[in-house]
Design a protein around this motif. Structure first.
Motif, PDB file in Angstrom:
ATOM      1  N   UNK A 119      50.181  41.531  21.754  1.00  0.00           N
ATOM      2  CA  UNK A 119      49.517  42.468  21.936  1.00  0.00           C
ATOM      3  C   UNK A 119      47.981  42.077  21.851  1.00  0.00           C
ATOM      4  N   UNK A 120      47.327  41.093  21.251  1.00  0.00           N
ATOM      5  CA  UNK A 120      46.169  40.708  21.032  1.00  0.00           C
ATOM      6  C   UNK A 120      45.882  40.189  22.276  1.00  0.00           C
ATOM      7  N   UNK A 121      46.638  39.434  22.830  1.00  0.00           N
ATOM      8  CA  UNK A 121      46.309  38.874  24.397  1.00  0.00           C
ATOM      9  C   UNK A 121      45.935  40.059  25.157  1.00  0.00           C
ATOM     10  N   UNK A 122      46.884  41.166  25.187  1.00  0.00           N
ATOM     11  CA  UNK A 122      46.816  42.482  26.025  1.00  0.00           C
ATOM     12  C   UNK A 122      45.511  42.950  26.006  1.00  0.00           C
ATOM     13  N   UNK A 123      45.330  43.232  24.481  1.00  0.00           N
ATOM     14  CA  UNK A 123      43.909  43.935  24.323  1.00  0.00           C
ATOM     15  C   UNK A 123      42.792  43.373  24.793  1.00  0.00           C
ATOM     16  N   UNK A 124      42.658  41.920  24.557  1.00  0.00           N
ATOM     17  CA  UNK A 124      41.438  41.094  25.118  1.00  0.00           C
ATOM     18  C   UNK A 124      41.369  41.212  26.660  1.00  0.00           C
ATOM     19  N   UNK A 125      42.724  41.004  27.223  1.00  0.00           N
ATOM     20  CA  UNK A 125      42.663  41.197  28.754  1.00  0.00           C
ATOM     21  C   UNK A 125      41.969  42.465  29.307  1.00  0.00           C
ATOM     22  N   UNK A 126      42.582  43.607  28.586  1.00  0.00           N
ATOM     23  CA  UNK A 126      42.122  44.836  29.110  1.00  0.00           C
ATOM     24  C   UNK A 126      40.543  45.159  28.944  1.00  0.00           C
ATOM     25  N   UNK A 127      40.134  44.646  27.650  1.00  0.00           N
ATOM     26  CA  UNK A 127      38.750  44.706  27.353  1.00  0.00           C
ATOM     27  C   UNK A 127      37.915  43.799  28.242  1.00  0.00           C
ATOM     28  N   UNK A 128      38.279  42.712  28.524  1.00  0.00           N
ATOM     29  CA  UNK A 128      37.552  41.725  29.466  1.00  0.00           C
ATOM     30  C   UNK A 128      37.303  42.512  30.663  1.00  0.00           C
ATOM     31  N   UNK A 129      38.419  43.155  31.633  1.00  0.00           N
ATOM     32  CA  UNK A 129      38.592  43.695  32.833  1.00  0.00           C
ATOM     33  C   UNK A 129      37.743  44.784  32.835  1.00  0.00           C
ATOM     34  N   UNK A 130      38.064  45.588  31.820  1.00  0.00           N
ATOM     35  CA  UNK A 130      37.119  46.733  31.709  1.00  0.00           C
ATOM     36  C   UNK A 130      35.678  46.601  31.861  1.00  0.00           C
TER      37      UNK A 130
END
Length: 187
Positions: free
Chosen positions: A6-17
């Motif tokens: 989940x941490x990886x996904x949160x970071x990825x979403x935050x970065x892309x946004x």
């Protein structure tokens, strides 16, 4: 294990946004873990300020980065609230991005708080707004979350804001019930 995924996904979403200049605020189980009693969560919930112009670019970047979604109709609505459901294919983790269109959702974006989350800086929903959203949902786990957030944040919440928006969102009765229940449990 799931927390790391989940941490990886949160970071990825935050970065892309961030790269697409889309303001995103994390909520749901991730925010409950910050403000209330931590509980297991297997998805990521967030709110994004996504313009019509930026939607297709954002979806394109998400797709390039391993997220899948309904290509035919990426934006769905539930109770009049538009959202996009993504799945991060690598781990089969779902992400719901609610699109901020209402005054309340736009207010959530402006009131969000920056926190450090696994060596990344993310924005999460303010505790008062999380309580209000959970009162709107009214599922048993949401009400448990509300109780935990109220207990863990005694003396730190903006009750004038909370009561004002609870009235506007027509959840003031539920808020009063939860506050009364909390007072009764304290003896």
């Amino acid at each position: 294990m799931t927390k790391n995924l989940l941490t990886e996904v949160v970071k990825k979403i935050g970065k892309i946004c961030g790269e697409e200049n889309v303001k995103v605020v994390f909520m749901g189980g991730i925010a409950v873990g910050v403000y209330g009693l931590p509980r297991a969560t297997f998805d990521v919930d967030c709110l994004g300020l996504i313009s019509d112009d930026s939607l297709s670019r954002l979806l394109g970047e998400l797709k390039k980065n391993g997220f899948t979604f309904d290509i035919q109709q990426p934006v769905k609505t539930i109770n009049g609230k538009p959202f996009i459901t993504l799945m991060y294919s690598k781990y089969k983790i779902y992400v719901d991005i609610f699109i901020a269109q209402s005054d309340f959702y736009k207010k959530i974006i402006t009131r969000a708080r920056s926190i450090k989350f696994a060596a990344a800086k993310i924005r999460i929903i303010a505790p008062e707004d999380l309580i209000l959203m959970k009162l709107q949902a009214r599922r048993e786990k949401d009400l448990d979350d509300v109780r935990g957030i109220l207990q863990e944040n005694r003396g730190k919440l903006d009750f004038a804001y909370l009561q004002s928006w609870a009235k506007k969102l027509e959840v003031d009765l539920f808020l009063r019930d939860e506050l009364a229940s909390l007072r009764n449990s304290e003896g």
